[in-house]
Design a protein around this motif. Sequence first.
Motif, PDB file in Angstrom:
ATOM      1  N   TYR B  68      87.443  69.952  25.048  1.00 39.94           N
ATOM      2  CA  TYR B  68      87.632  70.495  26.394  1.00 39.94           C
ATOM      3  C   TYR B  68      88.745  69.794  27.170  1.00 39.94           C
ATOM      4  N   LYS B  71      93.787  64.326  27.694  1.00 42.32           N
ATOM      5  CA  LYS B  71      94.355  63.561  28.802  1.00 42.32           C
ATOM      6  C   LYS B  71      95.350  62.537  28.280  1.00 42.32           C
ATOM      7  N   TRP B  73      98.258  59.373  29.213  1.00 42.93           N
ATOM      8  CA  TRP B  73      98.934  58.416  30.086  1.00 42.93           C
ATOM      9  C   TRP B  73     100.251  58.020  29.429  1.00 42.93           C
ATOM     10  N   SER B  81     103.710  65.995  26.673  1.00 47.57           N
ATOM     11  CA  SER B  81     102.935  67.235  26.569  1.00 47.57           C
ATOM     12  C   SER B  81     101.580  66.984  25.932  1.00 47.57           C
ATOM     13  N   TYR B  83      98.673  69.389  23.946  1.00 49.72           N
ATOM     14  CA  TYR B  83      98.542  70.707  23.307  1.00 49.72           C
ATOM     15  C   TYR B  83      97.153  70.890  22.717  1.00 49.72           C
ATOM     16  N   VAL B  94     100.243  71.891  28.210  1.00 50.14           N
ATOM     17  CA  VAL B  94     100.734  71.435  29.517  1.00 50.14           C
ATOM     18  C   VAL B  94     101.765  70.351  29.263  1.00 50.14           C
ATOM     19  N   ASN B 100     100.997  60.993  36.292  1.00 44.82           N
ATOM     20  CA  ASN B 100     100.376  60.112  35.321  1.00 44.82           C
ATOM     21  C   ASN B 100      99.056  59.556  35.843  1.00 44.82           C
ATOM     22  N   PRO B 101      97.935  59.766  35.174  1.00 38.51           N
ATOM     23  CA  PRO B 101      97.850  60.553  33.949  1.00 38.51           C
ATOM     24  C   PRO B 101      97.933  62.033  34.281  1.00 38.51           C
ATOM     25  N   PHE B 102      98.092  62.835  33.252  1.00 37.36           N
ATOM     26  CA  PHE B 102      97.953  64.279  33.422  1.00 37.36           C
ATOM     27  C   PHE B 102      97.053  64.787  32.306  1.00 37.36           C
ATOM     28  N   TRP B 103      96.483  65.962  32.531  1.00 35.91           N
ATOM     29  CA  TRP B 103      95.506  66.449  31.558  1.00 35.91           C
ATOM     30  C   TRP B 103      95.515  67.964  31.496  1.00 35.91           C
ATOM     31  N   THR B 104      94.941  68.488  30.457  1.00 36.93           N
ATOM     32  CA  THR B 104      94.650  69.908  30.376  1.00 36.93           C
ATOM     33  C   THR B 104      93.177  70.040  30.028  1.00 36.93           C
ATOM     34  N   LYS B 105      92.576  71.067  30.595  1.00 29.17           N
ATOM     35  CA  LYS B 105      91.146  71.291  30.374  1.00 29.17           C
ATOM     36  C   LYS B 105      90.901  72.764  30.104  1.00 29.17           C
ATOM     37  N   TYR B 114      96.392  67.398  20.981  1.00 25.66           N
ATOM     38  CA  TYR B 114      97.677  66.878  20.543  1.00 25.66           C
ATOM     39  C   TYR B 114      98.428  66.303  21.720  1.00 25.66           C
ATOM     40  N   ASP B 134      84.164  68.020  30.227  1.00 28.54           N
ATOM     41  CA  ASP B 134      85.070  67.939  31.367  1.00 28.54           C
ATOM     42  C   ASP B 134      85.168  66.492  31.822  1.00 28.54           C
ATOM     43  N   ALA B 135      86.162  65.803  31.316  1.00 31.36           N
ATOM     44  CA  ALA B 135      86.277  64.363  31.591  1.00 31.36           C
ATOM     45  C   ALA B 135      87.529  64.031  32.386  1.00 31.36           C
TER      46      ALA B 135
END
Lengths: 206, 135
Positions: B68, B71, B73, B81, B83, B94, B100-105, B114, B134-135
Amino acid sequence: MAVRRFLSRRWFLAAALILLVGGAGAASGVMRAGTKPPSSLALIPGNFAALNSSATVRPALPSQAPGPAPGYAPSAGTLHALGHGNAFAWIHNSAVCWTAGIAGGCADPSPLTEHGIDITLSDADLSRQGEPAQVSGLAVDDVVRITATLKDGTTLSATPANNWYEITLPTDAATWDVARVTAETSSGRILSQDVRLDAPAASQAP
Amino acid sequence: VRRFLIIVALTGALSSFALAVGVSSARASCSSNNGFVTCQYWNASAPTYCCNSCCVAWNTYSPSGYWYTDKMWRPVNNWASVYWLNSTGVHGNVSNYGTNPFWTKGSWGYDIGYCENDSGHSLSSVTCQVYNWDA
């Protein structure tokens, strides 16, 4: 005894002098560093009107929106809606944190870095299929226009709304087709950022 | 006076130690707990694909086989990115420059999480974490 007392007094005076000179030096250094004001193009809370407006406050994220990471969650009353309600932002440890669609994070809080905008490229499903990919992100108050240039020369522009911009790419474009993103300020200054994304190697997949 | 000098010296030493600890960065590793793997990858030499074998997050590691959260850093002002992908291609991605940090969920099915260093140069540290919640 008198000599010892004299020496002790000398030691004490020397130490006090060192502390005084060192302290004054440190204080003047801090003051000099502090004299440079934060940039109006830094991604800091003071440069986002929407984060300082009661009109954009929201009680909570919509139920369908992914929550922020637990360590970065907004405290009560600090959540704001950006764009046309497509993005949400809050302040966490002096940084502007945000969530929008499948993406989120916390922007660079450096007060002197002239970002103007944060740039996120995202695609919520298969590349070049389904929902189109997007270029989106935070935009400080001073930014009036954002333009994305694709590798084939196509340009697409957007105007930020409530400190958030979104540019929808053509349906057959992938995020790694974006070559450059520029932000124009109210004074006409252009901030340009080249994009060099590699498509992930298919051989890496299981 | 001696006591005073000792206190001054100790205060200086403690301040230096606190500063050193404050600026040091955390190392990362993969760990397994209750059937899922949280991968953090210490990237000293900055290969292009920072989560290659470490963060492969297919059904080997997850009881459900679904991930899910991905994330990442890395030092800000570097393209990077995250993936979701499998043999059919990229299912969601994304890329970011200044966050920073960034994430995709989200839920895209059986995938690997990835992380990619797109900066074009080596980065001193990259950490990637993949979760099945969902972390």
